[in-house]
Design a protein around this motif. Structure first.
Motif: not given
Length: 526
Positions: A266, A299-302, A304-305, A307, A338, A342
């Motif tokens: 993360t 599932d954190t934003d960073i 997911l972006k 991965y 999510v 995703d």
């Protein structure tokens, strides 16, 4: 009932043997032994009585726990004890531990003072640092929120306590008759990511892995390897001291221990790359470190972006640094947590881009694009699935028929049962077996398979005992002997001496054979 079980097992073995083009005399699988038959009969007798089933499974030898975070394996009661001993501070608002100096006037007294003055209680801290007394739908936080909030709350109480964590985790394993622990831990990972933040320029692309590699190596990333090894040395020294190993005869001294370098995902990509590179270097330098894994909420934003970048990082490192085994948290997601896009690719990219040999959780498999093709590939390659039933129920709310447990089995994907974070979730490995039997109507052959898979699909060094890991047919050097029932012939003994994995698998068969002779007592207490 026991006769039916035995006939089914014998038929399955015959099919497997014929498919392999060999005769039963040439390929003796342990499932054909009389010991296994007695254990199967005892299992059938206790299966429908949950307390007695628990007793049976507690005594049942379990091969390995392959998905086990070391800090999460410790129960919160131990963290509280350490915090009290170490003078750790406690934030009355966030319920988090922190390092001294404390500030009582600012709402951050020493934990021991906060308890003494009635500002909090030991029970309240245990609840805040674990899932104890969490009630879905009633507690203010979701299970997902409560679970992941515990780690930053108790983490400062673990400072300098890796040895104590190891003592606790291995003690649990010994109590449960588990032979092997593959523990995730993060020695020197924070210094590694901090180094990347300092020395890798912003104008270096997130996917320019070669440039990042050169910069980090010139900046001395490899200097963290001996420091990481020293951390493991110190922890294992405390383990030996606590249990008197070797020589004390304590069962904890016989547990096989290996580590996965645990990368915190993360963070920005360059800082994840630095940690992953350290993990690969550490695995090269220290035989105790047998693989790499990425951890923290998927599932954190960073995450997911970035991965796909993370998956390509691992693939590049595997090709350009060393072929280090990779196990990955992938698909620890579900619909609603999510957006649907995703859910479509995480498991596939973990296998195709990162080269993962095991997938942790894999709960969202049915949402993946071409899930059928991925499952068939996992079965054929094979890529094992690490199942954590309690964790998936607590964090994702996925359990019972909604869980893909039976789907993986139907496709022939190798399944292992594991704890994940036993201390946080308040479970143990026996409980994972117990839940699986209760929820999915498993047979004794099923739990035998899960136990053996826990070693077969480990990253432990050396070749496997099994030439056929599905029918559990021994390698040629051990042909003609029934592992666990016979003494290994000379060629087999030589093979076992040269292959740590096979030796531990042989020991598991010995334990299973010994257990089978005692299982009748659990089935008939009269």
């Amino acid at each position: 009932m026991s006769g039916k079980i035995l006939r089914s097992a014998a038929m399955a073995l015959a099919v497997a043997v014929l498919a392999a083009g060999c005769t039963p005399a040439q390929m003796q699988a342990p499932a054909t032994t009389a010991q296994a038959g007695r254990a199967a009969a005892a299992f059938a007798a206790v299966k429908e009585v949950p307390p007695r089933l628990r007793m049976f499974l507690q005594a049942f030898p379990k091969g390995g726990d392959l998905h086990n975070h070391l800090s999460g394996a410790v129960y919160a009661e131990d963290f509280v004890d350490w915090a009290l001993q170490d003078g750790t501070c406690f934030d009355l608002e966030s319920l988090a531990a922190s390092a001294p100096p404390c500030d009582a006037k600012g709402g951050r007294p020493a934990l021991k003072d906060a308890i003494a003055k009635g500002q909090t209680s030991r029970d309240a801290v245990v609840d805040a640092w674990s899932m104890r007394n969490y009630v879905p739908g009633i507690s203010a936080a979701s299970g997902h929120q409560q679970f992941f909030r515990t780690f930053p709350r108790f983490d400062p109480a673990t400072e300098g306590r890796r040895g104590d964590e190891l003592v606790a985790a291995i003690g649990w394993a010994a109590d449960e008759n588990t032979l092997y622990q593959e523990l995730m831990t993060s020695p020197q990972m924070w210094p590694a990511q901090a180094l990347a933040a300092r020395v890798v320029p912003d104008d270096v692309g997130d996917e320019d892995f070669a440039a990042q590699y050169e910069i980090l190596m010139k900046a001395g990333l490899a200097d963290l390897v001996p420091k990481a090894r020293a951390e493991l040395d110190a922890a294992e020294a405390e383990l030996r001291r606590h249990y008197g190993c070797p020589g004390s005869g304590d069962p904890a001294c016989d547990i096989g221990i290996r580590y996965l370098a645990q990368v915190i995902r993360t963070l920005p990509p360059k800082r994840v790359f630095a940690q992953s590179l350290l993990g690969f270097l550490l695995a090269q330098a220290d035989p105790r470190v047998v693989g790499v894994n990425l951890v923290a909420p998927e599932d954190t934003d960073i995450v997911l972006k970035t991965y796909s970048t993370q998956m390509r990082q691992l693939g590049w490192l595997g090709k350009n640094v060393a072929p280090v085994p990779v196990a990955l948290h992938a698909g620890e997601l579900t619909l609603g947590l999510v957006p649907p896009p995703d859910l479509r690719f995480h498991i596939r990219e973990a296998i195709e881009l990162a080269g993962a040999r095991r997938i942790g959780h894999g709960v969202d498999i049915s949402y993946e694009t071409d899930a059928d093709g991925i499952l068939r590939r996992m079965a054929e390659q094979p890529v094992a699935i690490e199942i954590q039933l309690t964790s998936n129920e607590v964090i994702l709310g996925v359990a019972g028929k909604d869980h893909p447990f039976d789907t993986y089995r139907a496709y022939g994907v190798p399944v292992t049962l594991n704890t994940d974070d036993a201390g946080v979730s308040r479970n143990d490995l026996t409980d994972e077996y117990w839940k699986a039997v209760q929820r999915y109507d498993l047979s004794y052959d099923d739990i035998l398979r899960f136990s053996r898979n826990g070693l077969t699909y480990s990253f432990l060094e050396g070749e496997s005992l099994w030439a056929d890991p599905v029918a559990f047919v021994p390698v040629a050097a051990c042909a003609g002997a029934v592992p666990g029932a016979d003494a290994p012939p000379p060629a087999c003994a030589t093979f076992l001496a040269a292959n740590r994995k096979a030796a531990l698998q042989w020991r598991l068969e010995e334990r299973l054979a010994a257990f089978a002779t005692e299982a009748a007592k659990l089935a008939d207490p009269q």
